[in-house]
Design an enzyme around this catalytic site. Structure first.
Site, PDB file in Angstrom:
ATOM      1  N   CYS A   2      -5.604  -1.052   5.965  1.00 15.50           N
ATOM      2  CA  CYS A   2      -5.859  -1.339   7.379  1.00 15.50           C
ATOM      3  C   CYS A   2      -7.076  -0.584   7.891  1.00 15.50           C
ATOM      4  CB  CYS A   2      -4.625  -1.059   8.224  1.00 15.50           C
ATOM      5  SG  CYS A   2      -3.826   0.510   7.929  1.00 15.50           S
ATOM      6  N   CYS A  42      -5.105   5.189   5.356  1.00  8.85           N
ATOM      7  CA  CYS A  42      -4.871   3.906   4.695  1.00  8.85           C
ATOM      8  C   CYS A  42      -6.190   3.286   4.269  1.00  8.85           C
ATOM      9  CB  CYS A  42      -4.135   2.952   5.637  1.00  8.85           C
ATOM     10  SG  CYS A  42      -3.758   1.356   4.898  1.00  8.85           S
ATOM     11  N   GLU A  66       0.855  -1.182   0.000  1.00 10.54           N
ATOM     12  CA  GLU A  66       0.000   0.000   0.000  1.00 10.54           C
ATOM     13  C   GLU A  66       0.890   1.231   0.000  1.00 10.54           C
ATOM     14  OE1 GLU A  66      -2.795   3.068   0.574  1.00 10.54           O
ATOM     15  OE2 GLU A  66      -2.919   1.064  -0.314  1.00 10.54           O
ATOM     16  N   SER A  68       4.628   1.950   9.823  1.00 13.73           N
ATOM     17  CA  SER A  68       5.572   2.053   8.707  1.00 13.73           C
ATOM     18  C   SER A  68       6.451   3.292   8.821  1.00 13.73           C
ATOM     19  CB  SER A  68       4.821   2.050   7.365  1.00 13.73           C
ATOM     20  OG  SER A  68       4.288   0.760   7.118  1.00 13.73           O
ATOM     21  N   HIS A 105      -6.617   3.484  12.177  1.00  8.69           N
ATOM     22  CA  HIS A 105      -6.353   4.895  12.469  1.00  8.69           C
ATOM     23  C   HIS A 105      -7.546   5.557  13.138  1.00  8.69           C
ATOM     24  CE1 HIS A 105      -2.465   4.846  10.589  1.00  8.69           C
ATOM     25  NE2 HIS A 105      -2.974   4.289   9.516  1.00  8.69           N
ATOM     26  N   CYS A 118       3.041  -0.357   4.429  1.00  6.16           N
ATOM     27  CA  CYS A 118       1.887   0.459   4.103  1.00  6.16           C
ATOM     28  C   CYS A 118       2.390   1.650   3.301  1.00  6.16           C
ATOM     29  CB  CYS A 118       1.158   0.889   5.367  1.00  6.16           C
ATOM     30  SG  CYS A 118      -0.500   1.477   5.069  1.00  6.16           S
ATOM     31  N   ARG A 142       0.466  -3.795  11.422  1.00  8.02           N
ATOM     32  CA  ARG A 142       1.872  -3.563  11.098  1.00  8.02           C
ATOM     33  C   ARG A 142       2.690  -3.135  12.314  1.00  8.02           C
ATOM     34  NH1 ARG A 142      -1.592  -2.525   7.272  1.00  8.02           N
ATOM     35  NH2 ARG A 142      -1.173  -3.224   5.142  1.00  8.02           N
ATOM     36  N   CYS A 202       5.915  -0.435  -6.461  1.00  8.05           N
ATOM     37  CA  CYS A 202       7.344  -0.396  -6.988  1.00  8.05           C
ATOM     38  C   CYS A 202       7.621  -1.073  -8.356  1.00  8.05           C
ATOM     39  CB  CYS A 202       8.115  -1.094  -6.018  1.00  8.05           C
ATOM     40  SG  CYS A 202       9.105  -0.647  -4.715  1.00  8.05           S
TER      41      CYS A 202
END
Length: 630
Positions: free
Chosen positions: A65, A62, A13, A562, A69, A606, A539, A609
């Site tokens: 997840c 996010c 993410e 993260s 939060h 989180c 995480r 690439c």
């Protein structure tokens, strides 16, 4: 020496770039750089807003997840305003958190991390009959048959169990063959097909794992049904400062929570337990066992040196976090830091993390030495309540602001700040939590473990027996980080059941209160207030920090897991967890750095690439796409 640039990293993410210096002769990573390439900025969005609305904004940090939060924000605001939520609201929030943990871990293992270990193409070489036999062997050898305490068990039989027939696996294999021969690999195309690490598993293990990958695509959505019942939806279920918005009635069938809907929650939790016990745990352990036996014991990085957690799951009501009451009745008392676990349990050193530490401006801080931010006083770290989110973007070492070649490891190179505990780096996550609880129990720091803490110790010792290795050898590794997530999923499946039973018993006793609205009116609030909300998210340790003035948010900061793990290096504290884990990983083929993807994915980043490779003169050697759509 070859420089590898991986940007962006797929199957995560968000947006993450890494740059690595590799000694081609030995495969050793000599240096590593981790860069968060997107500015979050949501803290600035909530400044000046009503603190009762903050959770709705910040849980959008996010989309994976989802709820974590919101929970961190709610706890922060409630801590600041002195709001104590009803016990039913605490039970419901814990159920939501428990099922979120399982869902996140399961999706991570099968749909984000699996292709680092498993190749669908290798599954084409499997014997379906031998695969069916392997499935039965795996279930017998690698199942961990633990049970959490429940006052009653409504699961009459396993609702979901792996299929183990020749015909089934032949049909799955035919489906894979059709996809491969079509040249349209779809969701499997972001993959290195010919890396030697895929030979660690026999073809039958690949076929079995791919079938479970597909099983979980179908079943994972049912794990979060409790979010829909209690919170109205998923992702991003609804809450309310002071409790939950779902009223309870055993007589009104139109009520948000009634007997019918509670039965649906129960069914979902029971299914979740079956999915973890019968699929996730055996799959993770058999893969881990085979990789450990093949000599894969790297990627630990900071895990054996220093880990941090906050602990979670209050058993009952508590008056606040910053006053220390939150830590007094936790089901998982992982709050603290453990150093030197990699040297053995006897050498591990535990440091407590309590309410007074949260308010100490020197214990928890964030720095921006290598981050694209500016602090009022250069070189001075700030406590989160005093945190500043002022961007200061600088050019890369080579390239332009919009077309990077190499980032500047000697300057600023990431949109992520650098959190510290007493001026030191630490890894967070399920592995950290397990290391801390195991250390506290084994060293007698926890005199009488809760059922969950004993559960965790029993899990670790069962895996140690299966791998024939002591915990300090297998845990602080890439394999250990992945296995800890599976153990964590099993633990939280039972935690959800545990708090569901508490909720049912509370309702049976006549208590249907789900919200405390006594201080809902801002006129009842103090003129100035500060609060912190803690949560052990999938995480790792999550903290939200809020300052309120005249009924509005004056400052808001979130230190997410993260941030701890993906942060850039620090001149005094050294490397962050991602960077340290990459340096602790060997790469066989520089043009196919599967090992780097595997170790990074073990953190469940989180952050996103494709891979560009350069020689030491900066000449591009090859481009390896890990995202089929780039």
């Amino acid at each position: 020496m070859k420089r590898i640039v991986v940007d962006p990293i797929n199957r995560i993410e968000g947006h993450l770039r890494v740059e690595i210096e590799v000694d081609e002769a030995t495969g050793k990573v000599e240096d590593a750089l981790s860069s968060g390439t997107a500015w979050r900025g949501i803290e600035l969005i909530v400044n000046g807003r009503d603190p009762r609305d903050a959770w709705m904004f910040v849980q959008r940090i996010c989309g994976v997840c989802t709820t974590v939060h919101a929970l961190g924000s709610l706890r922060a605001v409630e801590d600041a305003l002195g709001i104590e939520i009803p016990k039913n609201a605490n039970f419901i929030r814990n159920i939501i958190a428990g099922t979120q943990m399982v869902h996140d871990h399961l999706v991570h293992f099968y749909h984000l991390h699996a292709l680092d270990w498993v190749s669908p193409v290798a599954a084409l070489r499997a014997d379906p009959a031998a695969t069916a036999a392997l499935q039965n062997t795996v279930l017998e050898k690698y199942s961990l048959t633990f049970e959490g305490p429940v006052s009653f068990d409504t699961n009459a039989y396993p609702k979901e169990f792996p299929k183990a027939t020749t015909a089934y696996f032949r049909e799955i294999q035919n489906k894979i063959k059709g996809i491969v021969e079509s040249g349209q690999l779809g969701l499997f195309s972001a993959h290195y097909w010919d890396h030697p690490d895929y030979n660690v598993l026999p073809p039958e293990a690949h076929l079995m794992a791919v079938s479970h990958y597909l099983n979980m695509l179908d079943r994972q959505r049912e794990i979060v049904i409790p979010h829909v019942i209690f919170g109205g939806k998923n992702p991003h279920p609804h809450y309310i400062v002071g409790g939950m918005p779902c009223s309870i009635s055993m007589n009104d069938m139109n009520a948000p929570i009634n007997t019918e809907r509670l039965a649906v929650v129960d069914t979902a939790i029971n299914l979740t337990i079956d999915l973890v016990n019968n699929f996730y745990i055996p799959d993770a352990l058999v893969i881990g066992d085979l990789f450990v036996k093949a000599g894969f014991a790297d990627g630990g990085g900071l895990a054996g040196q220093r880990v941090l957690a906050f602990g979670d799951f209050p058993e009952d009501r508590y008056s606040g976090t910053s006053n220390g009451d939150y830590f007094k009745n936790l089901l998982i008392r992982a709050n603290g830091v453990v150093e030197n676990f990699g040297q053995g349990i006897g050498q591990a050193v535990f440091h407590p993390l309590e309410g007074k530490d949260l308010t100490d401006p020197n214990v928890l801080t964030e720095g921006v030495e290598h981050s694209w931010y500016r602090y009022p006083e250069a070189g001075k770290d700030l406590h989160p309540w005093n945190g500043v989110t002022t961007p200061q973007y600088t050019e890369p070492k080579e390239g332009t602001k919009t077309n990077w070649k190499y980032l500047n490891e000697d300057g600023k190179y990431s949109w992520i700040k650098t959190p510290k505990w007493n001026g030191k780096m630490a890894e967070v996550g399920p592995l950290a939590k397990y290391i801390i609880v195991y250390t506290k129990v084994k060293q007698g720091i926890i005199g009488e473990p809760t059922w969950a803490e004993k559960f965790m110790v029993d899990q670790i010792e069962a895996v140690s027996k299966a791998l024939n290795l002591p915990p300090e050898k297998w845990m602080p590794t890439t394999v250990g980080r992945t296995a800890a997530r599976a153990l964590d999923a099993q633990l939280h499946a039972y935690i959800a059941k545990y708090f569901f039973d508490k909720l049912i018993n509370s309702i049976k006793a006549g208590d249907t209160t789900v919200a405390n609205t006594a201080t809902w009116d801002p006129a009842t609030w103090p003129k100035e207030a500060k609060g912190v909300g803690l949560h052990e998210a999938p995480r790792g340790g999550l903290s939200h920090w809020v300052t309120i003035k005249n009924g509005k948010i004056e400052n808001y900061q979130a230190i997410v897991p993260s941030t701890w793990n993906a942060c850039p290096r620090d001149g005094k504290a050294g490397y962050g967890a991602y960077e340290a884990s990459m340096i602790d990983t060997k790469v066989k083929i520089a043009e196919k750095p599967l090992e780097i993807l595997r170790v990074l994915h073990s953190f469940d980043p989180c952050l996103a690439c494709a891979t560009h490779l350069y020689d030491k003169e900066g000449k591009e050697l090859a481009v390896v796409r890990t995202d089929p759509y780039l």
